[in-house]
Write a protein that holds these residues in place. Structure first.
Motif, PDB file in Angstrom:
ATOM      1  N   LEU A 151       0.825  -1.214   0.000  1.00  0.00           N
ATOM      2  CA  LEU A 151       0.000   0.000   0.000  1.00  0.00           C
ATOM      3  C   LEU A 151       0.859   1.264   0.000  1.00  0.00           C
ATOM      4  O   LEU A 151       0.558   2.226  -0.716  1.00  0.00           O
ATOM      5  CB  LEU A 151      -0.936  -0.003   1.213  1.00  0.00           C
ATOM      6  N   LEU A 152       1.905   1.296   0.785  1.00  0.00           N
ATOM      7  CA  LEU A 152       2.740   2.499   0.868  1.00  0.00           C
ATOM      8  C   LEU A 152       3.531   2.757  -0.406  1.00  0.00           C
ATOM      9  O   LEU A 152       3.894   3.899  -0.695  1.00  0.00           O
ATOM     10  CB  LEU A 152       3.701   2.395   2.061  1.00  0.00           C
ATOM     11  N   THR A 153       3.799   1.717  -1.180  1.00  0.00           N
ATOM     12  CA  THR A 153       4.535   1.890  -2.432  1.00  0.00           C
ATOM     13  C   THR A 153       3.619   2.002  -3.646  1.00  0.00           C
ATOM     14  O   THR A 153       4.090   2.215  -4.766  1.00  0.00           O
ATOM     15  CB  THR A 153       5.500   0.710  -2.651  1.00  0.00           C
ATOM     16  N   GLY A 154       2.297   1.850  -3.428  1.00  0.00           N
ATOM     17  CA  GLY A 154       1.357   1.975  -4.535  1.00  0.00           C
ATOM     18  C   GLY A 154       1.227   0.743  -5.399  1.00  0.00           C
ATOM     19  O   GLY A 154       0.578   0.786  -6.453  1.00  0.00           O
ATOM     20  N   LYS A 155       1.808  -0.384  -4.962  1.00  0.00           N
ATOM     21  CA  LYS A 155       1.622  -1.622  -5.728  1.00  0.00           C
ATOM     22  C   LYS A 155       0.184  -2.089  -5.647  1.00  0.00           C
ATOM     23  O   LYS A 155      -0.316  -2.767  -6.541  1.00  0.00           O
ATOM     24  CB  LYS A 155       2.576  -2.698  -5.210  1.00  0.00           C
ATOM     25  N   LYS A 156      -0.472  -1.771  -4.549  1.00  0.00           N
ATOM     26  CA  LYS A 156      -1.892  -2.025  -4.386  1.00  0.00           C
ATOM     27  C   LYS A 156      -2.566  -0.711  -3.997  1.00  0.00           C
ATOM     28  O   LYS A 156      -1.960   0.135  -3.341  1.00  0.00           O
ATOM     29  CB  LYS A 156      -2.160  -3.074  -3.300  1.00  0.00           C
ATOM     30  N   ARG A 157      -3.833  -0.570  -4.387  1.00  0.00           N
ATOM     31  CA  ARG A 157      -4.567   0.657  -4.087  1.00  0.00           C
ATOM     32  C   ARG A 157      -5.636   0.389  -3.028  1.00  0.00           C
ATOM     33  O   ARG A 157      -6.166  -0.714  -2.929  1.00  0.00           O
ATOM     34  CB  ARG A 157      -5.214   1.221  -5.350  1.00  0.00           C
ATOM     35  N   SER A 158      -5.943   1.422  -2.262  1.00  0.00           N
ATOM     36  CA  SER A 158      -6.933   1.266  -1.196  1.00  0.00           C
ATOM     37  C   SER A 158      -7.830   2.490  -1.115  1.00  0.00           C
ATOM     38  O   SER A 158      -7.591   3.505  -1.775  1.00  0.00           O
ATOM     39  CB  SER A 158      -6.243   1.034   0.154  1.00  0.00           C
ATOM     40  N   CYS A 159      -8.849   2.374  -0.286  1.00  0.00           N
ATOM     41  CA  CYS A 159      -9.769   3.479  -0.031  1.00  0.00           C
ATOM     42  C   CYS A 159     -10.337   3.286   1.370  1.00  0.00           C
ATOM     43  O   CYS A 159      -9.945   2.345   2.071  1.00  0.00           O
ATOM     44  CB  CYS A 159     -10.893   3.503  -1.068  1.00  0.00           C
ATOM     45  N   ILE A 160     -11.232   4.155   1.774  1.00  0.00           N
ATOM     46  CA  ILE A 160     -11.937   3.968   3.036  1.00  0.00           C
ATOM     47  C   ILE A 160     -13.429   3.876   2.734  1.00  0.00           C
ATOM     48  O   ILE A 160     -13.935   4.591   1.869  1.00  0.00           O
ATOM     49  CB  ILE A 160     -11.634   5.089   4.043  1.00  0.00           C
ATOM     50  N   ALA A 161     -14.108   2.958   3.415  1.00  0.00           N
ATOM     51  CA  ALA A 161     -15.540   2.738   3.155  1.00  0.00           C
ATOM     52  C   ALA A 161     -16.301   2.815   4.471  1.00  0.00           C
ATOM     53  O   ALA A 161     -16.321   1.860   5.244  1.00  0.00           O
ATOM     54  CB  ALA A 161     -15.747   1.378   2.480  1.00  0.00           C
ATOM     55  N   ILE A 162     -16.905   3.955   4.705  1.00  0.00           N
ATOM     56  CA  ILE A 162     -17.711   4.167   5.903  1.00  0.00           C
ATOM     57  C   ILE A 162     -19.167   4.413   5.514  1.00  0.00           C
ATOM     58  O   ILE A 162     -20.079   3.754   5.996  1.00  0.00           O
ATOM     59  CB  ILE A 162     -17.165   5.360   6.724  1.00  0.00           C
ATOM     60  N   THR A 163     -19.378   5.338   4.602  1.00  0.00           N
ATOM     61  CA  THR A 163     -20.725   5.803   4.268  1.00  0.00           C
ATOM     62  C   THR A 163     -21.582   4.709   3.637  1.00  0.00           C
ATOM     63  O   THR A 163     -21.096   3.909   2.835  1.00  0.00           O
ATOM     64  CB  THR A 163     -20.630   6.999   3.309  1.00  0.00           C
ATOM     65  N   GLU A 164     -22.849   4.710   4.008  1.00  0.00           N
ATOM     66  CA  GLU A 164     -23.828   3.778   3.464  1.00  0.00           C
ATOM     67  C   GLU A 164     -25.046   4.550   2.960  1.00  0.00           C
ATOM     68  O   GLU A 164     -25.200   5.742   3.285  1.00  0.00           O
ATOM     69  CB  GLU A 164     -24.259   2.777   4.545  1.00  0.00           C
ATOM     70  N   PRO A 165     -25.909   3.906   2.173  1.00  0.00           N
ATOM     71  CA  PRO A 165     -27.094   4.617   1.677  1.00  0.00           C
ATOM     72  C   PRO A 165     -27.926   5.265   2.779  1.00  0.00           C
ATOM     73  O   PRO A 165     -28.504   6.328   2.580  1.00  0.00           O
ATOM     74  CB  PRO A 165     -27.884   3.511   0.959  1.00  0.00           C
ATOM     75  N   GLU A 166     -27.983   4.634   3.953  1.00  0.00           N
ATOM     76  CA  GLU A 166     -28.795   5.162   5.049  1.00  0.00           C
ATOM     77  C   GLU A 166     -27.957   5.657   6.227  1.00  0.00           C
ATOM     78  O   GLU A 166     -28.499   5.960   7.281  1.00  0.00           O
ATOM     79  CB  GLU A 166     -29.776   4.090   5.537  1.00  0.00           C
ATOM     80  N   ALA A 167     -26.634   5.686   6.064  1.00  0.00           N
ATOM     81  CA  ALA A 167     -25.773   6.123   7.174  1.00  0.00           C
ATOM     82  C   ALA A 167     -24.557   6.831   6.609  1.00  0.00           C
ATOM     83  O   ALA A 167     -23.589   6.198   6.206  1.00  0.00           O
ATOM     84  CB  ALA A 167     -25.340   4.933   8.033  1.00  0.00           C
ATOM     85  N   GLY A 168     -24.637   8.172   6.569  1.00  0.00           N
ATOM     86  CA  GLY A 168     -23.513   8.972   6.116  1.00  0.00           C
ATOM     87  C   GLY A 168     -22.802   9.555   7.311  1.00  0.00           C
ATOM     88  O   GLY A 168     -21.980   8.907   7.957  1.00  0.00           O
ATOM     89  N   SER A 169     -23.143  10.791   7.655  1.00  0.00           N
ATOM     90  CA  SER A 169     -22.553  11.413   8.843  1.00  0.00           C
ATOM     91  C   SER A 169     -22.980  10.698  10.127  1.00  0.00           C
ATOM     92  O   SER A 169     -22.312  10.799  11.154  1.00  0.00           O
ATOM     93  CB  SER A 169     -22.967  12.884   8.915  1.00  0.00           C
ATOM     94  N   ASP A 170     -24.081   9.959  10.067  1.00  0.00           N
ATOM     95  CA  ASP A 170     -24.574   9.203  11.228  1.00  0.00           C
ATOM     96  C   ASP A 170     -23.836   7.869  11.309  1.00  0.00           C
ATOM     97  O   ASP A 170     -24.418   6.797  11.116  1.00  0.00           O
ATOM     98  CB  ASP A 170     -26.083   8.994  11.086  1.00  0.00           C
ATOM     99  N   VAL A 171     -22.548   7.947  11.604  1.00  0.00           N
ATOM    100  CA  VAL A 171     -21.675   6.765  11.556  1.00  0.00           C
ATOM    101  C   VAL A 171     -22.142   5.678  12.511  1.00  0.00           C
ATOM    102  O   VAL A 171     -22.040   4.480  12.215  1.00  0.00           O
ATOM    103  CB  VAL A 171     -20.219   7.175  11.880  1.00  0.00           C
ATOM    104  N   ALA A 172     -22.655   6.056  13.668  1.00  0.00           N
ATOM    105  CA  ALA A 172     -23.035   5.073  14.689  1.00  0.00           C
ATOM    106  C   ALA A 172     -24.129   4.127  14.222  1.00  0.00           C
ATOM    107  O   ALA A 172     -24.329   3.062  14.821  1.00  0.00           O
ATOM    108  CB  ALA A 172     -23.477   5.783  15.970  1.00  0.00           C
TER     109      ALA A 172
END
Length: 441
Positions: A151-172
């Motif tokens: 990941l640090l060398t860019g051989k693989k790519r990543s992202c973060i996945a938190i938001t959902e159709p019914e839960a954006g800022s309402d993470v809990a």
């Protein structure tokens, strides 16, 4: 004027690049800024509008940036020096990795947004800025050994996945579940994630999931394989702005994830996510200030040349008034952001999270408002040209479409304003309690 030289148009550059004294920037910072501007111009900025029109930044751009360690600045400062040196990475355009501070981060984020568009830079940075940091800060040694080298060398790519159709800022209230298999060797993940920047290109995602009961206490974080993984279906979403950002809808149907992919411990998800948000909001804010500069300075330049009613637009008091109002908002925000960056250089991570978490949320919310003011100002002053997706006002029109993509992600504006004040109240109450106790001694 050379493309890498400071732009002389009012509002187009931060004060330290207009030759004004700065208490924050050293000669090393200024030298890096010149090198960073040249690199970003050659490899990103000069093509950004063209790529935004086409909808995708070519894959080779990501590889070029990784080859020169130029996505590592998206990581929180200080950088993970031991890991970088293990991978043979000792500097970023001449800046030793152990000397990297938040002022360098600010310079980098500012230069990466100099096209005025958040999409092209955002097409590459989500993994480094948001996906990798939780692994560095909370991941076990074994987890780091498995993922960080690629990941640090860019051989693989990543992202973060938190938001959902019914839960954006309402993470809990996230509903994506991760249930252990009968043999206890895997989590079985089911659910959907939406509006995931860079998801479509990512091999892995750092994902918020529900491993326990309702509410924040039931959340955990997993590293989930994406591309080519059974049970994972991804498609790009059409969005109004940030066209090149790779906004993605992810469906997870009985996706098997090794239990070793847990980041931290079960039930720590909310703390991990909230800690990560501070950095996310900061880098967004810095880039937004530059976008606002691009919009307002483009309008300023246009008003110096455009004639209407027998005189230049700049000779109209109402035009100068509109520029002044937007410019005052812009320069005020910039000064505040520089102050936060400097404070981060001199506080521990724990103290910075406590003292500046709420203020960073407030600054991110304010940045969206200021960008909206500057982009609307630009479009109105460009007139019909600002309502057209080609020609002189094309960039102003595109920046205005980017505005919702700033005011909503990373915590929507109203949520962040409320959060910021609640955080300030907590700090006040803690200080009041301490003073009360000391007075009784």
């Amino acid at each position: 004027m050379a493309e890498n030289s400071p732009n002389p148009v009012p509002f187009s550059e931060p004060p330290y690049l207009r030759g004004l004294p700065s208490p924050y920037h050293t000669e090393k910072h200024r030298a890096f800024q010149k090198r960073c501007r040249a690199f970003a111009w050659e490899n990103l900025i000069r093509h950004a509008l063209e790529w935004e029109r086409e909808g995708t930044v070519p894959e080779h751009v990501f590889q070029t940036f990784c080859k020169h360690n130029m996505l590592l600045p998206n990581l929180p400062a200080p950088l993970p020096v031991d890991w970088l040196k293990r991978l043979g990475i000792r500097d970023i355009l001449g800046v030793k990795v152990e000397e990297w501070d938040h002022m360098y981060t600010g310079i980098y984020c500012d230069e990466m947004a100099r096209s005025g568009l958040s999409g092209p830079g955002g097409s590459m940075n989500a993994g480094f800025a948001f996906g990798i940091p939780p692994i560095i800060k909370f991941g076990s040694k074994q987890l780091q050994e498995r993922f960080l080298p690629d990941l640090l060398t860019g051989k693989k790519r990543s992202c973060i996945a938190i938001t959902e159709p019914e839960a954006g800022s309402d993470v809990a209230n996230i509903t994506t579940t991760a249930t252990k298999s009968p043999d206890g060797k895997h989590y079985i993940v089911n659910g959907t994630k939406k509006w995931i920047t860079n998801g479509i290109w990512s091999d892995y995602t750092t994902m918020a999931v529900r491993t326990g009961g309702p509410g924040a206490a039931g959340l955990s974080v997993l590293v989930v394989p994406l591309k080519g993984n059974p049970g994972v279906n991804m498609r790009r979403l059409k969005v109004a702005g940030q066209i090149t950002g790779g906004t993605t809808y992810i469906e997870l149907d009985d996706v098997k994830v090794p239990v070793e992919n847990l980041v931290g411990r079960e039930g720590e998800g909310m703390r991990i996510i909230m800690t990560n948000f501070n950095h996310e909001r900061l880098v967004i804010t810095v880039g937004v200030v530059r976008q606002a500069r691009v919009a307002l300075s483009a309008a300023f330049s246009y008003c110096l040349k455009r004639e209407a009613f027998g005189k230049k637009l700049m000779d109209q008091p109402v035009v100068r008034h509109r520029l002044a109002k937007a410019g005052a908002e812009l320069e005020t925000l910039h000064a505040w952001v520089e102050q936060i960056l400097y404070q981060l250089c001199h506080l521990s991570k724990e103290e910075a999270d406590r003292q500046l978490g709420g203020l960073t949320a407030m600054a991110k919310a304010k940045a969206g408002m200021v960008l909206n003011e500057c982009a609307q100002c630009a479009v109105l002053l460009f007139g019909g040209n600002g309502f057209t997706q080609t020609g002189q006002g094309e960039l102003a029109e595109a920046i205005l479409r980017d505005v919702p993509g700033i005011r909503i992600p990373g915590g929507s504006e109203d949520v962040l304003l409320d959060l910021s004040v609640r955080q300030l109240v907590k700090i006040y109450q803690a200080q009041e309690k301490k003073l009360s106790q000391s007075s009784k001694i």
